[in-house]
Design a protein around this motif. Sequence first.
Motif, PDB file in Angstrom:
ATOM      1  N   PHE A  79       0.850  -1.176   0.000  1.00 53.97           N
ATOM      2  CA  PHE A  79       0.000   0.000   0.000  1.00 53.97           C
ATOM      3  C   PHE A  79       0.891   1.233   0.000  1.00 53.97           C
ATOM      4  CE2 PHE A  79      -2.653  -3.338   1.567  1.00 53.97           C
ATOM      5  CZ  PHE A  79      -3.944  -3.017   1.165  1.00 53.97           C
ATOM      6  N   ASP A  80       0.444   2.318  -0.689  1.00 57.80           N
ATOM      7  CA  ASP A  80       1.239   3.539  -0.745  1.00 57.80           C
ATOM      8  C   ASP A  80       0.955   4.408   0.471  1.00 57.80           C
ATOM      9  OD1 ASP A  80      -1.263   4.531  -1.198  1.00 57.80           O
ATOM     10  OD2 ASP A  80      -0.927   5.069  -3.292  1.00 57.80           O
ATOM     11  N   LYS A  88      -0.935   6.861   0.756  1.00 64.07           N
ATOM     12  CA  LYS A  88      -2.365   7.180   0.888  1.00 64.07           C
ATOM     13  C   LYS A  88      -3.187   5.945   1.258  1.00 64.07           C
ATOM     14  CE  LYS A  88      -2.084  10.998  -2.402  1.00 64.07           C
ATOM     15  NZ  LYS A  88      -2.615  11.554  -3.679  1.00 64.07           N
ATOM     16  N   GLU A  89      -2.529   4.886   1.632  1.00 67.79           N
ATOM     17  CA  GLU A  89      -3.167   3.635   2.045  1.00 67.79           C
ATOM     18  C   GLU A  89      -3.940   2.986   0.905  1.00 67.79           C
ATOM     19  OE1 GLU A  89      -5.353   3.987   5.655  1.00 67.79           O
ATOM     20  OE2 GLU A  89      -3.845   5.237   6.662  1.00 67.79           O
ATOM     21  N   LYS A  90      -3.470   3.200  -0.322  1.00 70.91           N
ATOM     22  CA  LYS A  90      -4.082   2.593  -1.493  1.00 70.91           C
ATOM     23  C   LYS A  90      -3.278   1.350  -1.889  1.00 70.91           C
ATOM     24  CE  LYS A  90      -7.332   5.697  -2.271  1.00 70.91           C
ATOM     25  NZ  LYS A  90      -8.771   5.379  -2.250  1.00 70.91           N
ATOM     26  N   ARG A 139      -1.367  -0.923  -4.119  1.00 65.39           N
ATOM     27  CA  ARG A 139      -0.620  -0.725  -5.367  1.00 65.39           C
ATOM     28  C   ARG A 139      -0.080  -2.023  -5.939  1.00 65.39           C
ATOM     29  NH1 ARG A 139      -2.919   3.536  -7.137  1.00 65.39           N
ATOM     30  NH2 ARG A 139      -2.676   5.360  -5.786  1.00 65.39           N
ATOM     31  N   PRO A 170      -8.186  -0.376  -3.832  1.00 66.84           N
ATOM     32  CA  PRO A 170      -8.949  -0.005  -2.636  1.00 66.84           C
ATOM     33  C   PRO A 170      -8.005   0.405  -1.511  1.00 66.84           C
ATOM     34  CG  PRO A 170      -8.834  -2.379  -2.814  1.00 66.84           C
ATOM     35  CD  PRO A 170      -8.201  -1.839  -4.057  1.00 66.84           C
ATOM     36  N   ASP A 171      -8.517   1.226  -0.597  1.00 66.56           N
ATOM     37  CA  ASP A 171      -7.670   1.587   0.532  1.00 66.56           C
ATOM     38  C   ASP A 171      -7.693   0.459   1.565  1.00 66.56           C
ATOM     39  OD1 ASP A 171     -10.130   1.800   1.696  1.00 66.56           O
ATOM     40  OD2 ASP A 171     -10.074   3.977   1.914  1.00 66.56           O
ATOM     41  N   ASN A 172      -6.766   0.564   2.497  1.00 67.32           N
ATOM     42  CA  ASN A 172      -6.567  -0.522   3.453  1.00 67.32           C
ATOM     43  C   ASN A 172      -7.784  -0.716   4.351  1.00 67.32           C
ATOM     44  OD1 ASN A 172      -5.304  -2.535   4.904  1.00 67.32           O
ATOM     45  ND2 ASN A 172      -3.415  -1.394   5.175  1.00 67.32           N
ATOM     46  N   LEU A 185      -3.910  -0.079  11.519  1.00 63.70           N
ATOM     47  CA  LEU A 185      -3.489   0.923  10.531  1.00 63.70           C
ATOM     48  C   LEU A 185      -2.481   1.915  11.095  1.00 63.70           C
ATOM     49  CD1 LEU A 185      -6.904   1.668   8.809  1.00 63.70           C
ATOM     50  CD2 LEU A 185      -5.085   0.119   8.073  1.00 63.70           C
ATOM     51  N   TYR A 234       1.113   2.769   9.423  1.00 69.28           N
ATOM     52  CA  TYR A 234       1.486   3.825   8.479  1.00 69.28           C
ATOM     53  C   TYR A 234       2.185   4.988   9.171  1.00 69.28           C
ATOM     54  CZ  TYR A 234      -1.351   1.475   4.969  1.00 69.28           C
ATOM     55  OH  TYR A 234      -1.847   0.567   4.078  1.00 69.28           O
ATOM     56  N   GLY A 256       4.476   4.326   2.702  1.00 64.30           N
ATOM     57  CA  GLY A 256       3.622   3.183   2.489  1.00 64.30           C
ATOM     58  C   GLY A 256       3.956   2.045   3.440  1.00 64.30           C
TER      59      GLY A 256
END
Length: 846
Positions: free
Chosen positions: A370-371, A373-375, A377, A398-400, A427, A430, A459
Motif C-alpha cells: 500500500f502507498d 495514501k493507504e491505497k 498498489r 482499494p484503501d486498506n 493501521l 502507516y 507506504g
Amino acid sequence: MQGRFPPRAGRAGLGRQTFLASARAGARCSFFARIARALLGGTALSVALPFMPALAQADPASLAVNTVDVIQLAVFTGAMGAALISAIVLIRERARTASENVQLRARVADLTASLQRSEALLNLRDQRLIVWSSDRQKAEVVGALPAEAGSPDDRAAFIAFGRWLMPRSAASLDQAITALRERGVPFELTVETNTGIPIEVQGRKTPFHTIVRFTSLSENLLVQARLKLENQRLAADYETMVGLIEALKMPFWLRGADGRLRWVNKAYADAVEAQSADDAVRDGVEFLGTIARESIATHHQKNRVFEQSLSTVVSGDRRMFAVTDYESSEGAAGLACDISAVQTIHDEFERALRSHADTLDHLTTAIAIFDAKEKLRFFNQAFQKLWGLDVGFLESAPDNALLLDRLRSEGKIAEQPEWRRWKENLLSAYRAVDSQEHWWHLPDGRTVRVVANPQSNGGVTWIFENLTERMNLESRYNTAVRVQGETLDNLAEGVAVFGPDGRIRLANPAFTSLWQLPADIVSQKVHITAIQAKCEGLAVTSPWREFAAAVTGFDERRNSQGQTELKNGTVLRHAVIHLPNGQVMMTFVDITDSVNVERALLDKNDALQKADQLKNDFVQHVSYELRSPLTNIIGFTELLSLPATGTLSQRQREYVDHIGSSSAVLLTIVNDILDLATVDAGIMELEISEVEIEKTVRAAAELVADRLEEHSIRLAVDASNAPKSLHGDETRIRQVLYNLLSNAANYAPEGSIITLACRRTEAGVEFSVHDNGPGMAPEILDTVFRRFESRINGGRRRGAGLGLSVVKSFVELHGGNVRIATGARTGTTVTCFFPFVPSRIRDAAE
C-alpha cells in the motif's frame, strides 16, 4: 757641638722642635699634597723649580728651618696654579658646551618640527602604514583610515586582515606581504573591505624597513577601484568557471552569433576525437548530429533554453546525452551530460522492479503493498488466493480500511470485540517506524502471521504468512522429538552427540552406563576432553583421542568405525558420524557376546580347515598309494582273462570279471580324487587344442555303453545344432561327458532314454544330459557339487560323490559354467557351457 756652636744651642733645640712640628704638619699636609700632585701633575714642581738654586745655596741651618715652609709654599703655589688652570679650562669648556647646547637645541627644535610635520602627514585620515624594522619583527602601525572604510583602529585587529577584508582580498594581501618581506617583491593592490569599500595598498622594502601603506581613495579613484575589483572578481570567476568546465567530463561549447563554434572544453575535443580544443574549433567539428542541431535551433525560436535527451556517436558507440543549450543575442552555450549509464541503470531498475514483482507473484507467501495514501498498489497471486477476493476489486486500488471491512463482511477474518479500535491499531503501521507483527486466527481454522513493514515513502508492505501447516508440522516435530527421545533413552546402543564447540549435547542412559559416566552429564555440558580424561583408563586401547580429534579438529570430516575392548572384558563397536549441522554423533554397541561367538567360530573354523587339510592330504596320499596296486590288480585280472594263461571255469571267469569291473571303478575314483587334488593345488594345466565335438561325444558314449546296455537304457544323441569344433582340453571334456552320462545312467529308470544334446550359442557350446529319473530335492540341489556328498536318492548304487565336483571343476577351468534343472516329474538336466576359446585359465576352481 756645643762648644763649636754655643750661641745656637738653644736655638737648635728650638729649631728641632719646630722641625718636628713642621714635619708633623707636613705629614698632615702630605695627603693633600699627593692629591694636588695627582690633580696637577708636574705643576707644583714647575713652580718650585725657580726656587731650587736658592735653596741649594742657602745655609743648611736656615734650610733646615725653612724647608717645610718652602714645601708648603710650593704645594700651595702648585695647588693654586692647578686651580687657576682648571678654572681657565673649565671656563673655556663651559663656553664651548654652551655653544654646542645652543646648536643642539636648534637641531632638536628642527627635528621636533619635522617629526610633527611627519606625524601630521602620517596621521591623516586617508592612509595608514605598517612598518617592520630589519632588527624588529613586531610591526608598528601608524596613521588612520576613514571610519567608513570599516578598518579597526586596534593594531592587532588591523593586522588581522581576514577580520575586516573580504576573504579573497585578505588572501591576496597576505601572499603579497609574505613575498615583500621574504624576497623584497613590491606590490600594488586594490583590496575590498567587508563594507565594500576599495582601499589601495602599496608595499615597498628599504634596507632597514618594510613598509605597507593603506590609502583610501578619492571618489573618482574609488569608482575606478571598484571597477578594477569587479574586473578582478569577474576574471577570477571566469577563470574558476573555465577551470571547472575544463575539468568536467561533459562536452561544453560556446557559439557565436553566426552559430559557429567559438570555444570548447577538453571533454568536447575528446568526444569528437580532435587533437585539441583549438583544432576542434578551427575545424568546426560538431559533437551533435545535424538533426539534433536543427532540433535545437527550432526549439530556440520559441524558448531560449533547450533541455532534452539526444543520442550521438562517441568512440564508435552510440550513447545518450542530456543536452542543455542556452541561446542569447550574442551566441549560445551548451552542455552535454552522458546519461548512458543512468539510462542503463534506469532500465535495469525497471527490469528489477518487474522481476521483483514476478518473484513476489510466484511466492507462496501473500504480499500486499500500500502507498502513503493507504491505497493498494501491488498484490501477488498468493494474496488473492489467501483471501479469495475478486481480481477486479483488488485492481481498483482499494484503501486498506475498505479492504479490512470487506474481509470482515465476508467473514474471512475473525470478528473483533472493538472493531474500530482494532482497525485503528492495525493501521497505525502507516505512522510507525519499526515493523509490527500480528497473529490472526481465521474462522476457518487457519493461523496467519501478519507483518506490517513501513516503507521510506510512507507506504506499508503487508506480509501474510499462513502458518497453519507450519504449526501442525511443529507439533508433529515436537511429538517426534519426544518419541525419539524416549526411543534413544530405551536403546541398548549408546548414543552421544557433541556440538561444534566440543561440548556434549545429547547422551542416552546406555552411553553413560557403558562408560560409567554421571547421569547428568548432558545438563553439565561437559567438554569432550573431560569425558576423555574419565574414559581413557577404562579401555585397553582407548579411542577417545581420535574421538576428541574428530569433534574439535579442523581436518576433513570423515565418518569412521572401530572396535575397542574395555578392561572389564566388554567389547564395544563404535562409529563416529558427522552430522550436517556441524555436530558429531558417536554410537557404541556392546558386541561382547557376538565377539565371543565369533572367536569360538573362528577357532572351530581353524580346526575344520586343519581337519579338511588333513583329509585332503590323507586322500591324496592314499590315492597315490592305491593307484599302483590297482594298476597291478587290473593288469593281472586282464592277464587271467587271457586264454594263454589257462582255462578258467565259469565261476572263476565271473570272479575275474567282477574283479576287473570293481578295479576299474576304483581306479576311476582314484583318478577323480587325484584330479580334484591337482585342481585344488592350482597346478592343473589344460592342454588346449581344437576339439572335434562329434568325435568327443562318440568316445564318451562308448565309455558308458556297457552300463547302459546292462540296464536296457538307450542313449539319444542330438548334435544337429552343434558346431564342428571348439577349443579346449579334449580329455577333460570327454571326462566331463562321461561323468554326466554315468550319473544319468545311475538314476535313469530301466528301459528309459538318456538324451545327450549339443548346441551352438552366441558365445560357445552347451552340452546337456537329460534323464527321466526321480529328480533332486531342493535341499540336495544345494549340496550336489560338494565333494564326497554321496546319496542314493533313487539311484542304483552309491558313488563316491565326486562326479559332479569333477564336472564343475573342469568346466570352470575352461571359463564355463554348470546349470542343473530338476523336478519330481521332469527328471534332471545337467547343462555345461564351454566357450569357443577359453577366456581365462584359472589356477583353481572356485
